[in-house]
Scaffold this motif. Structure first.
Motif, PDB file in Angstrom:
ATOM      1  N   PRO A 154       0.824  -1.219   0.000  1.00  0.00           N
ATOM      2  CA  PRO A 154       0.000   0.000   0.000  1.00  0.00           C
ATOM      3  C   PRO A 154       0.856   1.267   0.000  1.00  0.00           C
ATOM      4  O   PRO A 154       0.619   2.195   0.759  1.00  0.00           O
ATOM      5  CB  PRO A 154      -0.814  -0.143   1.286  1.00  0.00           C
ATOM      6  CG  PRO A 154       0.100  -0.887   2.206  1.00  0.00           C
ATOM      7  CD  PRO A 154       0.865  -1.847   1.336  1.00  0.00           C
ATOM      8  N   TRP A 155       1.854   1.245  -0.832  1.00  0.00           N
ATOM      9  CA  TRP A 155       2.730   2.410  -0.989  1.00  0.00           C
ATOM     10  C   TRP A 155       3.266   2.429  -2.429  1.00  0.00           C
ATOM     11  O   TRP A 155       3.388   1.375  -3.076  1.00  0.00           O
ATOM     12  CB  TRP A 155       3.885   2.376  -0.001  1.00  0.00           C
ATOM     13  CG  TRP A 155       4.878   1.249  -0.182  1.00  0.00           C
ATOM     14  CD1 TRP A 155       5.977   1.239  -1.004  1.00  0.00           C
ATOM     15  CD2 TRP A 155       4.866  -0.029   0.460  1.00  0.00           C
ATOM     16  NE1 TRP A 155       6.651   0.046  -0.895  1.00  0.00           N
ATOM     17  CE2 TRP A 155       5.995  -0.755   0.009  1.00  0.00           C
ATOM     18  CE3 TRP A 155       4.032  -0.636   1.409  1.00  0.00           C
ATOM     19  CZ2 TRP A 155       6.293  -2.046   0.442  1.00  0.00           C
ATOM     20  CZ3 TRP A 155       4.330  -1.928   1.835  1.00  0.00           C
ATOM     21  CH2 TRP A 155       5.448  -2.612   1.351  1.00  0.00           C
ATOM     22  N   PRO A 156       3.594   3.591  -2.973  1.00  0.00           N
ATOM     23  CA  PRO A 156       4.186   3.654  -4.319  1.00  0.00           C
ATOM     24  C   PRO A 156       5.592   3.043  -4.271  1.00  0.00           C
ATOM     25  O   PRO A 156       6.430   3.455  -3.473  1.00  0.00           O
ATOM     26  CB  PRO A 156       4.250   5.153  -4.610  1.00  0.00           C
ATOM     27  CG  PRO A 156       3.320   5.781  -3.631  1.00  0.00           C
ATOM     28  CD  PRO A 156       3.355   4.922  -2.411  1.00  0.00           C
ATOM     29  N   SER A 157       5.811   2.063  -5.116  1.00  0.00           N
ATOM     30  CA  SER A 157       7.100   1.374  -5.107  1.00  0.00           C
ATOM     31  C   SER A 157       7.742   1.410  -6.485  1.00  0.00           C
ATOM     32  O   SER A 157       7.062   1.295  -7.509  1.00  0.00           O
ATOM     33  CB  SER A 157       6.916  -0.077  -4.662  1.00  0.00           C
ATOM     34  OG  SER A 157       8.135  -0.784  -4.734  1.00  0.00           O
ATOM     35  N   LYS A 158       9.056   1.544  -6.482  1.00  0.00           N
ATOM     36  CA  LYS A 158       9.808   1.474  -7.736  1.00  0.00           C
ATOM     37  C   LYS A 158      10.264   0.056  -8.027  1.00  0.00           C
ATOM     38  O   LYS A 158      10.920  -0.185  -9.056  1.00  0.00           O
ATOM     39  CB  LYS A 158      11.011   2.415  -7.657  1.00  0.00           C
ATOM     40  CG  LYS A 158      10.630   3.890  -7.557  1.00  0.00           C
ATOM     41  CD  LYS A 158      11.861   4.790  -7.517  1.00  0.00           C
ATOM     42  CE  LYS A 158      11.462   6.257  -7.439  1.00  0.00           C
ATOM     43  NZ  LYS A 158      12.658   7.157  -7.390  1.00  0.00           N
ATOM     44  N   ILE A 159       9.923  -0.867  -7.153  1.00  0.00           N
ATOM     45  CA  ILE A 159      10.334  -2.266  -7.316  1.00  0.00           C
ATOM     46  C   ILE A 159       9.151  -3.055  -7.863  1.00  0.00           C
ATOM     47  O   ILE A 159       8.148  -3.234  -7.167  1.00  0.00           O
ATOM     48  CB  ILE A 159      10.775  -2.877  -5.968  1.00  0.00           C
ATOM     49  CG1 ILE A 159      11.859  -2.017  -5.315  1.00  0.00           C
ATOM     50  CG2 ILE A 159      11.245  -4.302  -6.150  1.00  0.00           C
ATOM     51  CD1 ILE A 159      12.138  -2.376  -3.875  1.00  0.00           C
ATOM     52  N   PRO A 160       9.209  -3.527  -9.091  1.00  0.00           N
ATOM     53  CA  PRO A 160       8.090  -4.319  -9.617  1.00  0.00           C
ATOM     54  C   PRO A 160       8.098  -5.721  -9.025  1.00  0.00           C
ATOM     55  O   PRO A 160       9.113  -6.196  -8.521  1.00  0.00           O
ATOM     56  CB  PRO A 160       8.369  -4.356 -11.124  1.00  0.00           C
ATOM     57  CG  PRO A 160       9.858  -4.229 -11.225  1.00  0.00           C
ATOM     58  CD  PRO A 160      10.298  -3.366 -10.069  1.00  0.00           C
ATOM     59  N   GLY A 161       6.936  -6.384  -9.073  1.00  0.00           N
ATOM     60  CA  GLY A 161       6.874  -7.760  -8.590  1.00  0.00           C
ATOM     61  C   GLY A 161       5.551  -8.132  -7.970  1.00  0.00           C
ATOM     62  O   GLY A 161       5.162  -9.301  -7.970  1.00  0.00           O
ATOM     63  N   SER A 162       4.825  -7.164  -7.416  1.00  0.00           N
ATOM     64  CA  SER A 162       3.493  -7.409  -6.874  1.00  0.00           C
ATOM     65  C   SER A 162       2.749  -6.087  -6.829  1.00  0.00           C
ATOM     66  O   SER A 162       3.322  -5.024  -7.127  1.00  0.00           O
ATOM     67  CB  SER A 162       3.568  -8.032  -5.472  1.00  0.00           C
ATOM     68  OG  SER A 162       4.023  -7.090  -4.510  1.00  0.00           O
ATOM     69  N   CYS A 163       1.488  -6.149  -6.461  1.00  0.00           N
ATOM     70  CA  CYS A 163       0.636  -4.962  -6.400  1.00  0.00           C
ATOM     71  C   CYS A 163       1.305  -3.847  -5.600  1.00  0.00           C
ATOM     72  O   CYS A 163       1.796  -4.068  -4.490  1.00  0.00           O
ATOM     73  CB  CYS A 163      -0.708  -5.331  -5.766  1.00  0.00           C
ATOM     74  SG  CYS A 163      -1.755  -3.918  -5.345  1.00  0.00           S
ATOM     75  N   SER A 164       1.319  -2.651  -6.172  1.00  0.00           N
ATOM     76  CA  SER A 164       1.810  -1.463  -5.474  1.00  0.00           C
ATOM     77  C   SER A 164       0.885  -0.315  -5.814  1.00  0.00           C
ATOM     78  O   SER A 164       0.575  -0.074  -6.980  1.00  0.00           O
ATOM     79  CB  SER A 164       3.238  -1.127  -5.917  1.00  0.00           C
ATOM     80  OG  SER A 164       3.652   0.120  -5.399  1.00  0.00           O
ATOM     81  N   THR A 165       0.404   0.409  -4.797  1.00  0.00           N
ATOM     82  CA  THR A 165      -0.562   1.474  -5.029  1.00  0.00           C
ATOM     83  C   THR A 165       0.125   2.774  -5.418  1.00  0.00           C
ATOM     84  O   THR A 165       1.281   3.017  -5.055  1.00  0.00           O
ATOM     85  CB  THR A 165      -1.407   1.720  -3.764  1.00  0.00           C
ATOM     86  OG1 THR A 165      -0.548   2.087  -2.681  1.00  0.00           O
ATOM     87  CG2 THR A 165      -2.190   0.475  -3.383  1.00  0.00           C
ATOM     88  N   GLU A 166      -0.594   3.603  -6.157  1.00  0.00           N
ATOM     89  CA  GLU A 166      -0.108   4.947  -6.460  1.00  0.00           C
ATOM     90  C   GLU A 166      -0.350   5.865  -5.261  1.00  0.00           C
ATOM     91  O   GLU A 166       0.450   6.741  -4.973  1.00  0.00           O
ATOM     92  CB  GLU A 166      -0.806   5.487  -7.707  1.00  0.00           C
ATOM     93  CG  GLU A 166      -0.439   4.724  -8.974  1.00  0.00           C
ATOM     94  CD  GLU A 166      -1.113   5.309 -10.210  1.00  0.00           C
ATOM     95  OE1 GLU A 166      -1.746   6.393 -10.071  1.00  0.00           O
ATOM     96  OE2 GLU A 166      -1.025   4.716 -11.296  1.00  0.00           O
ATOM     97  N   ARG A 167      -1.459   5.644  -4.584  1.00  0.00           N
ATOM     98  CA  ARG A 167      -1.757   6.408  -3.378  1.00  0.00           C
ATOM     99  C   ARG A 167      -0.861   5.909  -2.247  1.00  0.00           C
ATOM    100  O   ARG A 167      -0.691   4.701  -2.054  1.00  0.00           O
ATOM    101  CB  ARG A 167      -3.218   6.239  -2.999  1.00  0.00           C
ATOM    102  CG  ARG A 167      -3.623   7.022  -1.764  1.00  0.00           C
ATOM    103  CD  ARG A 167      -5.109   6.836  -1.455  1.00  0.00           C
ATOM    104  NE  ARG A 167      -5.497   7.584  -0.271  1.00  0.00           N
ATOM    105  CZ  ARG A 167      -6.737   7.603   0.235  1.00  0.00           C
ATOM    106  NH1 ARG A 167      -7.701   6.901  -0.371  1.00  0.00           N
ATOM    107  NH2 ARG A 167      -7.010   8.317   1.318  1.00  0.00           N
TER     108      ARG A 167
END
Length: 603
Positions: free
Chosen positions: A118-131
């Motif tokens: 539930p945080w914007p992440s620069k690491i791809p691999g699973s769901c990451s929120t923009e909010r």
């Protein structure tokens, strides 16, 4: 039966005879509090980062993610549903405050909740929120005096539980420049490892990590050591495993104890370890919202809250927030109830230690006529103890509690402020004329003398195993699996021995349960005898019996005069189906009382 007697030998005995002359103490020579200096919760004894947890009574555990019902397969759709539903960080913080929680553990990056971040992440691999949901929660919590701890899992096995893939190995491999399989433990360990560092860098006010089990990749790459170096302010908690580098060990919910709320009976971590009990507030269902408004038994959860406070354990209460962040109606009703229920008795649950253990205090557990309860002791005022009657007697208007040498001056109903009649004699305190029983926790404030009376001071009694008479609850006697054993106490000369107060180490469960088809019970004394002698050669048996499998100080009344007292332990409660506990015995302290506190009659 041939006994294995543990004894200091004649050289030690002779040295005692020619050593310091021990005189019988009087009521004017009170025994010091049974607290080892190393065990006291002073700022110097523990890292500053632990202060919040050590001062906390409770925390709020929130399992909430993509698979909170209704399940979302797409990360952006889940985030939109959260926002459209009106999710608010302040709502969660306010609900935590109703429970008097000091911290919130957010379990969204969970193996069975879609590995959502539930945080914007620069690491791809699973769901990451923009909010930045995590950031909003941290900000709202800090503004209202609470802390946020982030749950991190090491387990990729549920990556396709719902019938679709939740881990993107291809995207993460492109990011790393080599093939990494996130669905296997090494690959997922690397992915989660990277997320630890991203979160540490981006959230300077995040207070810690709550870690579900462990991962070899983390260990091989010294993850915890690096967290300690980069963020010494962060706490580390681990689930179901007492890892030394962790600040706290959390014990997952157990059931089947009697009474049902007595979760400490399932705990295997002894004080002064920072310990937490995590449990579901709803009576049934998953750790997360499964689409049903599950019932909540108020008495069970109030009892758990009090039981944990009465044993210096933190209550981490799991509430199953819906997609919009709101609690289902029956959980909302419970938090609303606690908002009004806790304040009148809060001083008995906050800023206290559990009574009847290493911090002193009267005896908790089973009392008269089916009554059951706990003791808490004020950290700020050692003359103030609180009696919590969580199960009232089946008949009568009184409770009878072993006083453990504390002379009682006054008893007051904490909610009513009403002075209570009491009687103290024969080693017990009886609180009389109780008419205002609370349905969940009847609390009495008990004022006592600062020091215990009628107990031989530390150093005046010598023991065949020094650890059981050194006054230090961080040292203990370990029989290393050898039974039977005999432990001998030397009073220095023939003296009065009214009773023994035995504190066994709280390192095993105290209720008989079936686990994986095996019967379990505690590594505590079962069959015993007590013998006394004036010369160390001729012995007479004065007591024999079965000691209950229970936590807290246990008492053996003797009423004899002797120089030597020998406790023979023939068996313990543990079964051979549980090798870790079978025939094992660990004892912190055995204290000798020479008189009960003076009786003051009725007040």
């Amino acid at each position: 039966m041939r006994r294995r007697t543990v004894w200091v030998g004649w050289t030690a005995v002779l040295s005692l005879l020619f050593g310091l002359l021990l005189s019988a103490p009087s009521a004017a020579q009170p025994a010091p509090e049974p607290v080892a200096e190393a065990a006291q919760a002073s700022p110097a004894a523990h890292p500053p980062r632990e202060a919040m947890l050590r001062n906390a009574t409770a925390g709020l555990f929130l399992h909430w993610g993509m698979f909170t019902r209704p399940i979302h397969q797409d990360c952006k759709e889940w985030e939109q549903a959260v926002t459209d539903g009106g999710w608010s960080a302040d709502y969660w913080v306010d609900e935590a405050k109703k429970l008097k929680a000091s911290y919130i553990v957010l379990a969204t990056f969970h193996s069975r909740l879609g590995y959502a971040r539930p945080w914007p992440s620069k690491i791809p691999g699973s769901c990451s929120t923009e909010r930045d949901i995590l950031g909003e929660l941290i900000k709202a919590a800090n503004a209202k005096g609470l802390k946020v701890i982030l749950y991190m899992t090491d387990d990729p096995q549920w990556h396709k539980e719902q019938g679709f893939e939740t881990l993107d190995s291809q995207a993460y491999s492109a990011y790393k420049g080599r093939d990494v399989d996130l669905t296997q433990r090494p690959g997922f360990g690397e992915f989660s490892y990277d997320n630890f560092f991203e979160v540490m860098a981006n959230y300077p006010k995040l207070s810690g990590f709550w870690i579900d089990n462990d991962n070899a990749y983390w260990e091989d790459h010294k993850l915890y050591e690096q967290i300690r170096e980069k963020r010494p302010d962060m706490t580390l908690s681990n689930n179901n495993e007492d890892t030394p580098i962790m600040d706290m060990v959390s014990h997952e919910q157990k059931t089947g104890m009697t009474p049902s709320y007595d979760q400490p009976s399932a705990i295997w971590t002894p004080m002064p370890r920072l310990t937490e009990s995590c449990y579901k507030v709803p009576d049934s269902g998953s750790w997360w919202y499964d689409g049903q408004d599950r019932p909540v038994t108020t008495g069970l959860n109030v009892g758990r809250y009090v039981a944990n406070a009465g044993t210096s354990i933190k209550s981490l209460m799991d509430l199953t927030a819906m997609v919009d962040g709101k609690l289902p109606p029956q959980q909302q009703k419970f938090t609303d109830f606690m908002k009004d229920y806790l304040p009148p008795i809060w001083k008995s649950l906050s800023g206290v230690e559990g009574g009847g253990y290493m911090y002193g205090g009267m005896q908790p557990g089973a009392w008269n006529d089916g009554a059951y309860g706990y003791l808490t002791i004020s950290k700020a005022d050692r003359t103030r103890q609180y009696v919590h009657v969580t199960t009232r007697p089946t008949s009568g208007d009184e409770v009878k509690i072993r006083d453990n040498g504390y002379r009682v001056k006054r008893v007051t109903g904490l909610r009513t402020g009403k002075p209570m009649r009491f009687e103290q004699q024969g080693g017990s305190l009886t609180i009389k004329g109780i008419s205002a029983w609370d349905p969940y926790d009847t609390v009495f404030s008990v004022d006592t003398a600062r020091h215990r009376e009628g107990v031989y001071p530390t150093g005046s009694v010598k023991a065949s195993e020094p650890a059981i008479a050194d006054g230090d609850f961080t040292t203990y006697y370990d029989n290393k699996g050898a039974l039977p054993v005999a432990l001998t106490l030397d009073l220095g000369k023939v003296r009065k021995a009214q009773y023994l107060a035995i504190n066994q180490r709280e390192w095993s469960p105290t209720y008989n349960r079936e686990t994986f088809g095996r019967a379990e019970d505690s590594a505590r004394i079962k069959d015993y005898t007590v013998s006394v002698s004036n010369d160390g050669a001729t012995w007479r048996q004065v007591k024999a019996g079965v000691l209950e499998s229970a936590r807290g100080t246990r008492f053996l009344d003797l009423g004899v005069r002797a120089r030597y007292i020998r406790l023979d332990v023939d068996s313990t409660w543990s079964k051979e189906t549980v090798p870790r506990f079978y025939k094992q015995l660990q004892i912190d302290e055995i204290q000798v009382g020479y008189a009960y506190p003076r009786s003051h009659g009725h007040h």
